[in-house]
Design an enzyme around this catalytic site. Structure first.
Site, mmCIF file in Angstrom:
data_model
loop_
_atom_site.group_PDB
_atom_site.id
_atom_site.type_symbol
_atom_site.label_atom_id
_atom_site.label_comp_id
_atom_site.label_asym_id
_atom_site.label_seq_id
_atom_site.Cartn_x
_atom_site.Cartn_y
_atom_site.Cartn_z
ATOM 1 N N GLU A 1 0.895 -1.162 0.000
ATOM 2 C CA GLU A 1 0.000 0.000 0.000
ATOM 3 C C GLU A 1 0.926 1.202 0.000
ATOM 4 O O GLU A 1 1.213 1.791 1.040
ATOM 5 C CB GLU A 1 -0.920 -0.027 1.218
ATOM 6 C CG GLU A 1 -2.258 0.675 1.004
ATOM 7 C CD GLU A 1 -2.167 2.189 1.064
ATOM 8 O OE1 GLU A 1 -1.307 2.778 0.374
ATOM 9 O OE2 GLU A 1 -2.959 2.775 1.791
ATOM 10 N N GLU B 1 4.370 8.604 -3.830
ATOM 11 C CA GLU B 1 5.081 8.201 -2.615
ATOM 12 C C GLU B 1 6.255 7.277 -2.918
ATOM 13 O O GLU B 1 6.780 6.617 -2.027
ATOM 14 C CB GLU B 1 4.113 7.521 -1.639
ATOM 15 C CG GLU B 1 3.096 8.476 -1.035
ATOM 16 C CD GLU B 1 2.220 7.822 0.012
ATOM 17 O OE1 GLU B 1 2.408 6.610 0.282
ATOM 18 O OE2 GLU B 1 1.345 8.500 0.566
#
Length: 685
Positions: free
Chosen positions: A144, A153
């Site tokens: 995730e 990210e």
């Protein structure tokens, strides 16, 4: 252990030296995080659980032991799901130490300590081998690592490293695949966030920047709750395009790539904006899908899952262009390892497939480095501009000497156009000063406004040519402001300039009022609500960790949120609770206000919304909060330009709506600190 820290005070403008615990930043990081939002996202959790069960089942069907690598484990939830689904062992990687420690406690509390190893490292630092962090490579990869832009990210470099070093060839991956979608639209609302637009003042058309080609703007994504942008505010010019997919079960490249989608325009208009979101296929067949599509793409919008950790993306094209209905177009998306950007080509530009891919947008006007997206929208708001122009018109005379105090503001330009004798502007940085200089030059007004990069307390009569200020004006807007009352910095500036003001000087705005309303949030409450049990797993150690950080010092403070993105209902009448008189200097004594507001609507009170309203003159007010009356049902319409303050209650309160219960409030403004201390409680009567 405590240490002295220098902190810039956004309200007073001073550098405050305060004694802070060495754990202050640590607790702030945890207290203001939104881990609960992900755990409250049942749709996400369910789809991950289904995908994990399917992946574990496929590996077991091959007769292999199931060894899981969970990168970005957070609470350890996905690792516990994997073991429950039949995995033999999990290596759970979490780089953030407090969360890794919480995961360790959660895993132990749920009885999985023997089969889950928490590794407190970045995944690229994890080692494999007899003496390594992992004794063997994994055959199931669970991650995730995504943000609203999917790759922001660092998902791609992490996947690339994992496939090369941490997982077996041909491993199963959950999610299995991500697909990015995009749609070309025309939208006056969204485009107003991209570029400074022309404005009419007293019959003079002010153009934004010097001619010489439009600025492509900043490449940073604008991530918003696109569900709160109504479909009537944009016109689709083409279909929803599938731009590219990434298969996470195979080696992933983080190198620069570009992908194109060709389509026929479905309507004519101005190509300005690209709306984008992505889906996750949790299994190879694509039968388990977690989508980020906005609610208005659903047949029943109310069934769309709400999530704040993953939203939708708005990309602004480098230049708007005219397209015709039926025209063939090509939309191109490029990405490096962390960001995406879009461009549009027409047939005349498509001669060669080997043509150079569009370069990353780069701001050349500096405005995109000075103003954020909401600030562009604020400056382009014609109704708001007219309020300021009308207010200025009412106080200006032919002999007016004006001083503007706001960051990157057009008020000094407006004052000059309206006929002021002399106009000065204080700017907090050389960059914002240069942006206003460009606006002046573009309108043949070079030198019409004297911009001073100087602090208010350092300004002297000599800087003003020996004259006194007859009009002190501000929006007020300051780039350092986070909470609504931080704009009271204007009041401190006015106080510092008191000796340079004429006795009859006009102050614009004359005053400001702080307003409040107790509210019931449709969804935003989830970011602060304890989870307790999540999908059958006890995650209370995380709740306790967050609560300890909230209790550390700043648990009873408001936090900034753009409430137009987060629907809420007002359960009490919106009310002015404090007034700040800018025609007078900042007082030396504290200002206090206490009272209570009755609940007039049935609902669950999650907290209090707070905002400022600026009274430019006796009859002209600009609100940075509510911009219309509250509906009979309590629905609120909020300004898109500024963030409002939200004070969350630790536990929600029930309102019967009959006025027998109320919200008690207490506010204290301490001039020496430039801060407003507040306290609220729900009282039954």
């Amino acid at each position: 252990m405590k240490t002295f820290c220098g902190r810039a005070n956004p309200t007073t403008g001073a550098l405050d030296w305060v004694e802070e615990s060495e754990e202050y930043d640590y607790h702030q990081e945890i207290a203001r995080s939104c881990y609960a939002d992900m755990l409250h996202d049942h749709d996400r959790n369910l789809k991950y659980y289904q995908g994990i069960r399917a992946a574990v089942g496929r590996v077991k069907a091959r007769g292999e032991k199931v060894i899981v690598l969970d990168i970005g484990t957070g609470t350890g939830l996905l690792s516990m799901m994997a073991l429950t689904a039949g995995a033999d062992f999990c290596f759970a990687v979490e780089v953030f130490k407090p969360m890794a420690e919480a995961a360790q406690s959660i895993v132990k509390k749920n009885g999985f300590s023997e089969k889950i190893k928490i590794i407190n490292k970045h995944s690229t630092d994890v080692t494999v081998g007899p003496d390594g962090d992992m004794q063997m490579k994994a055959n199931v990869l669970i991650t995730e690592l995504f943000d609203t832009e999917l790759i922001g990210e660092g998902a791609l470099p992490s996947y690339a490293h994992a496939h090369q070093n941490l997982v077996q060839e041909g491993c199963e991956a959950v999610p299995h695949r991500a697909t990015v979608y995009a749609q070309l639209v025309e939208s006056e609302l969204l485009w107003s966030w991209a570029q400074l637009q022309p404005v009419e003042v007293e019959g003079t058309r002010l153009v934004p920047l010097p001619t010489g080609g439009p600025c492509a703007g900043a490449h940073a994504v604008c991530d918003i709750q696109l569900s709160q942008v109504p479909p009537h505010s944009f016109t689709p010019l083409g279909p929803l395009c599938t731009m590219f997919s990434v298969d996470f079960s195979k080696p992933v490249s983080s190198a620069y790539q570009s992908h194109s989608s060709q389509f026929v325009a479905q309507a004519g208009g101005r190509a300005q904006v690209v709306l984008s979101w992505w889906d996750l296929d949790m299994d190879p067949s694509g039968s388990i899908v977690c989508t980020m599509a906005p609610s208005w793409t659903y047949k029943q919008p109310k069934t769309a899952p709400w999530r704040d950790h993953w939203m939708q993306s708005v990309y602004f094209l480098p230049v708007e262009s005219s397209v015709s209905d039926g025209e063939e177009l090509r939309l191109t998306v490029c990405h490096d390892d962390y960001s995406l950007w879009y461009s549009l080509q027409s047939p005349s530009q498509q001669g060669s497939q080997s043509e150079a891919a569009p370069s990353r947008p780069c701001c050349t006007c500096q405005a995109h480095l000075v103003w954020n997206r909401a600030r562009f929208g604020e400056l382009n708001d014609r109704r708001r501009t007219e309020s300021y122009v009308s207010a200025l018109r009412s106080v200006l005379r032919e002999d007016s000497v004006c001083l503007g105090v706001s960051d990157g503001s057009l008020l000094p330009v407006f004052a000059h156009v309206l006929g002021a004798k002399k106009v000065y502007g204080l700017e907090n940085s050389r960059m914002s000063e240069q942006v206003i200089e460009q606006v002046l030059e573009a309108n043949s007004m070079k030198g019409a406004v004297e911009l001073l990069e100087i602090r208010p307390e350092q300004l002297s009569s000599k800087d003003l040519g020996g004259e006194q200020i007859s009009v002190l004006m501000g929006e007020p807007y300051f780039s350092t402001s986070l909470l609504p009352w931080h704009s009271l910095f204007f009041w401190y500036c006015r106080t510092a300039l008191a000796g340079l003001l004429r006795p009859d000087a006009a102050i614009l705005p004359r005053s400001a009022t702080l307003h409040m309303a107790a509210v019931e949030f449709q969804d935003l409450w989830r970011i602060r609500a304890p989870c307790g049990t999540c999908e059958g797993f006890d995650v209370t150690p995380m709740d306790e960790m967050v609560q300890r950080s909230l209790d550390f010092r700043e648990s009873r403070e408001a936090e900034p949120h753009p409430l137009w993105e987060y629907p809420c209902r007002a359960l009490t009448p919106p009310t002015a609770v404090m007034t700040f008189d800018f025609t007078q200097c900042v007082p030396q004594q504290p200002i206090s206000s206490q009272g209570s507001l009755p609940f007039t609507r049935i609902g669950r009170c999650h907290g209090v919304a707070l905002w400022m309203e600026y009274h430019l003159t006796d009859d002209i007010t600009v609100s940075a909060g509510l911009i219309g009356p509250v509906s009979e049902q309590g629905e609120c319409e909020w300004s898109r330009h500024r963030k409002q303050g939200v004070y969350f209650f630790r536990s929600p309160g029930e309102s019967s709506g009959d006025g027998r219960a109320s919200v008690s409030y207490s506010f204290t403004f301490k001039p020496s600190l430039g801060d407003i201390k507040m306290d609220f409680s729900i009282e039954a009567q």
